[in-house]
Design an enzyme around this catalytic site. Structure first.
Site, mmCIF file in Angstrom:
data_model
loop_
_atom_site.group_PDB
_atom_site.id
_atom_site.type_symbol
_atom_site.label_atom_id
_atom_site.label_comp_id
_atom_site.label_asym_id
_atom_site.label_seq_id
_atom_site.Cartn_x
_atom_site.Cartn_y
_atom_site.Cartn_z
ATOM 1 N N ARG A 162 0.830 -1.214 0.000
ATOM 2 C CA ARG A 162 0.000 0.000 0.000
ATOM 3 C C ARG A 162 0.865 1.265 0.000
ATOM 4 N NH1 ARG A 162 -3.052 -3.716 -0.456
ATOM 5 N NH2 ARG A 162 -5.185 -3.847 0.288
ATOM 6 N N SER A 236 -10.128 -0.331 4.160
ATOM 7 C CA SER A 236 -9.274 -0.597 5.328
ATOM 8 C C SER A 236 -8.709 0.716 5.850
ATOM 9 C CB SER A 236 -8.102 -1.495 4.949
ATOM 10 O OG SER A 236 -8.563 -2.733 4.475
ATOM 11 N N GLU A 341 -3.704 3.373 6.891
ATOM 12 C CA GLU A 341 -3.542 3.260 5.445
ATOM 13 C C GLU A 341 -4.114 4.495 4.758
ATOM 14 O OE1 GLU A 341 -5.603 1.436 1.830
ATOM 15 O OE2 GLU A 341 -5.384 -0.213 3.261
HETATM 16 N N1 EPU Z 1 -10.478 -10.758 10.559
HETATM 17 C C1 EPU Z 1 -11.083 -10.858 11.799
HETATM 18 N N2 EPU Z 1 -11.946 -9.874 12.161
HETATM 19 C C2 EPU Z 1 -12.246 -8.833 11.355
HETATM 20 C C3 EPU Z 1 -11.634 -8.746 10.101
HETATM 21 C C4 EPU Z 1 -10.745 -9.711 9.715
HETATM 22 O O1 EPU Z 1 -10.819 -11.783 12.551
HETATM 23 O O2 EPU Z 1 -13.068 -8.016 11.772
HETATM 24 C C5 EPU Z 1 -9.545 -11.817 10.110
HETATM 25 C C6 EPU Z 1 -10.163 -12.682 9.024
HETATM 26 O O3 EPU Z 1 -10.917 -13.714 9.565
HETATM 27 C C7 EPU Z 1 -8.951 -13.189 8.295
HETATM 28 C C8 EPU Z 1 -7.978 -12.033 8.406
HETATM 29 O O4 EPU Z 1 -8.420 -11.232 9.489
HETATM 30 O O5 EPU Z 1 -8.395 -14.283 8.975
HETATM 31 C C9 EPU Z 1 -7.870 -11.224 7.143
HETATM 32 O O6 EPU Z 1 -9.128 -10.649 6.806
HETATM 33 P P1 EPU Z 1 -9.599 -10.329 5.304
HETATM 34 O O7 EPU Z 1 -9.309 -11.478 4.420
HETATM 35 O O8 EPU Z 1 -10.982 -9.807 5.385
HETATM 36 O O9 EPU Z 1 -8.634 -9.207 4.791
HETATM 37 P P2 EPU Z 1 -7.867 -8.040 5.500
HETATM 38 O O10 EPU Z 1 -6.476 -8.458 5.776
HETATM 39 O O11 EPU Z 1 -8.669 -7.562 6.662
HETATM 40 C C10 EPU Z 1 -6.931 -7.027 3.275
HETATM 41 C C11 EPU Z 1 -6.860 -5.695 2.601
HETATM 42 C C12 EPU Z 1 -8.166 -5.347 1.917
HETATM 43 C C13 EPU Z 1 -8.482 -6.429 0.915
HETATM 44 C C14 EPU Z 1 -8.550 -7.770 1.641
HETATM 45 C C15 EPU Z 1 -8.755 -8.911 0.693
HETATM 46 C C16 EPU Z 1 -5.267 -4.364 3.836
HETATM 47 C C17 EPU Z 1 -5.051 -3.238 4.790
HETATM 48 N N3 EPU Z 1 -6.528 -4.674 3.561
HETATM 49 O O12 EPU Z 1 -7.874 -6.924 4.350
HETATM 50 O O13 EPU Z 1 -7.999 -4.138 1.227
HETATM 51 O O14 EPU Z 1 -9.707 -6.167 0.253
HETATM 52 O O15 EPU Z 1 -7.299 -8.013 2.339
HETATM 53 O O16 EPU Z 1 -7.607 -9.113 -0.050
HETATM 54 O O17 EPU Z 1 -4.285 -4.933 3.363
HETATM 55 C C18 EPU Z 1 -8.194 -1.774 1.455
HETATM 56 O O18 EPU Z 1 -6.964 -1.713 1.348
HETATM 57 O O19 EPU Z 1 -8.894 -0.730 1.592
HETATM 58 C C19 EPU Z 1 -8.841 -3.068 1.454
HETATM 59 C C20 EPU Z 1 -10.154 -3.208 1.677
#
Ligand code: EPU
Length: 345
Positions: A162, A236, A341
């Site tokens: 990012r 995010s 971010e």
């Molecule tokens: N999780 C939780 N609780 C929550 C949210 C997430 O326990 O409230 C856990 C999920 O169960 C999973 C892990 O955290 O084990 C990762 O969650 P998720 O796959 O939803 O993705 P993320 O890491 O929270 C990132 C990106 C998103 C992108 C998704 C999918 C960043 C900061 N965010 O989120 O990007 O859509 O992966 O690839 O890297 C953005 O940058 O604005 C964005 C939405």
């Protein structure tokens, strides 16, 4: 160029924060604003794209210039790839759809990301196992002080997680004009990440295609992430933090179920991190009890704790203060510092 004065920015940021700009203008060609910028070089400038990755915390006592450079053009192609140039002001998802209908592959996992094309390289957008840098070929950007157009290759952009050079050393110095993508004629499918396979099964997809993957991503995103047209947010709010192996082992002893991934290495990034493990900020925040918490008009989204939301008339300050409390409590519980971010203005 038409300069308007004292304009509400509410409709220009997906958080829906109602601050005002002293001056506001949109431009479809750089020539429209060149002279004005030069004549008003002491006026503070904000270059705005889709407004989907920023939080306004105060009025802008300067000029907001909204980039509306449009156009999608096939530049060239070879046996394997097609090179497509898009104006920085094109809506990202509309551009993705344009490519999907022509069967140009590579953008499908990045479906439905809010914002415009120009912001995509700015922060190396990523989702579901794919990042912009994998489809990026080059970009043109206008150097405001020099009044010259520069050409950037992927190496020049110093992509990180990012991050890019435009968020670091070159912050506020360039206006991205257009981005050229290298897309594949024959797709390489990325379905390993998260819930994509599960979703494809649910959709009963018989033959895998970029259109099916795009639809799966759209379904997953819509089920977890709030639609900014319904409820203000900027995706995010925090990055997923990276920690050392040693720190991770300590955390894992205490929280055996802690989600973790190997941290990706970005050889050209400005700041090369040596931390090996990436943690899920959403999980850390949820563990601190924040998921679904509402404070006045600001809140932590009930389905994805990494997203802060504006329930109506929240001020940028309220959202920011909530984010400060989230950072503090994650630090207290886990000894991990979350980084934002979203750009704070
Ligand atoms: N999780 C939780 N609780 C929550 C949210 C997430 O326990 O409230 C856990 C999920 O169960 C999973 C892990 O955290 O084990 C990762 O969650 P998720 O796959 O939803 O993705 P993320 O890491 O929270 C990132 C990106 C998103 C992108 C998704 C999918 C960043 C900061 N965010 O989120 O990007 O859509 O992966 O690839 O890297 C953005 O940058 O604005 C964005 C939405």
């Amino acid at each position: 160029m038409q300069i308007r004065e004292n304009i509400s920015l509410r409709q220009y940021n997906t958080f829906g924060i109602d601050v005002r700009a002293r001056y506001f203008a949109s431009f479809a060609r750089i020539e429209e604003i060149e002279e004005w910028i030069e004549r008003n070089s002491s006026v503070m400038r904000v270059i705005l794209g889709g407004g989907s990755n920023l939080l306004f915390t105060r009025n802008i006592d300067g000029v907001v210039l909204k980039n509306e450079i449009m156009g999608i053009e096939e530049i060239t192609e070879d046996e394997h790839d097609v090179y497509v140039r898009a104006g920085a002001g094109e809506n990202w998802h509309r551009f993705v759809q344009h490519c999907l209908t022509r069967n140009w592959a590579g953008l499908e996992n990045l479906s439905l990301i809010p914002g415009n094309v120009g912001a995509a390289p700015m922060q190396n957008i990523g989702a579901y196992g794919v990042e912009l840098q994998e489809v990026f070929n080059s970009l043109s950007a206008y150097h405001i002080r020099e009044r010259k157009i520069h050409h950037f290759t992927a190496g020049d952009c110093a992509f990180g997680y990012r991050e890019s050079i435009f968020k670091k050393q070159y912050k506020n110095q360039f206006i991205i004009l257009n981005v050229t993508f290298r897309l594949r004629k024959r797709p390489v499918f990325h379905t390993a990440y998260g819930a994509i396979r599960e979703e494809l099964e649910k959709m009963q997809v018989k033959e895998l295609s970029i259109q099916a993957i795009s639809q799966a991503v759209i379904n997953i995103r819509s089920s977890k992430l709030p639609d900014p047209s319904q409820i203000g947010n900027a995706g995010s709010f925090f990055k997923n933090p990276e920690v050392s192996n040693k720190k991770f082992e300590m955390l894992k002893k205490q929280y055996p179920e802690i989600p973790h991934y190997p941290a990706k290495v970005y050889p050209n990034a400005t700041r090369v991190t040596t931390n090996e493990v990436k943690l899920a900020a959403g999980w850390l925040i949820e563990q601190c009890g924040w998921k679904g918490v509402r404070r006045g008009n600001a809140g932590v989204h009930a389905k994805q704790a990494l997203v802060l939301v504006n329930y109506g008339n929240a001020t940028g300050k309220e959202i920011y203060e909530l984010s400060e409390d989230v950072v503090r409590s994650v630090h207290k519980k886990f000894g991990v510092t979350l980084e934002r971010e979203v750009n704070i203005l």
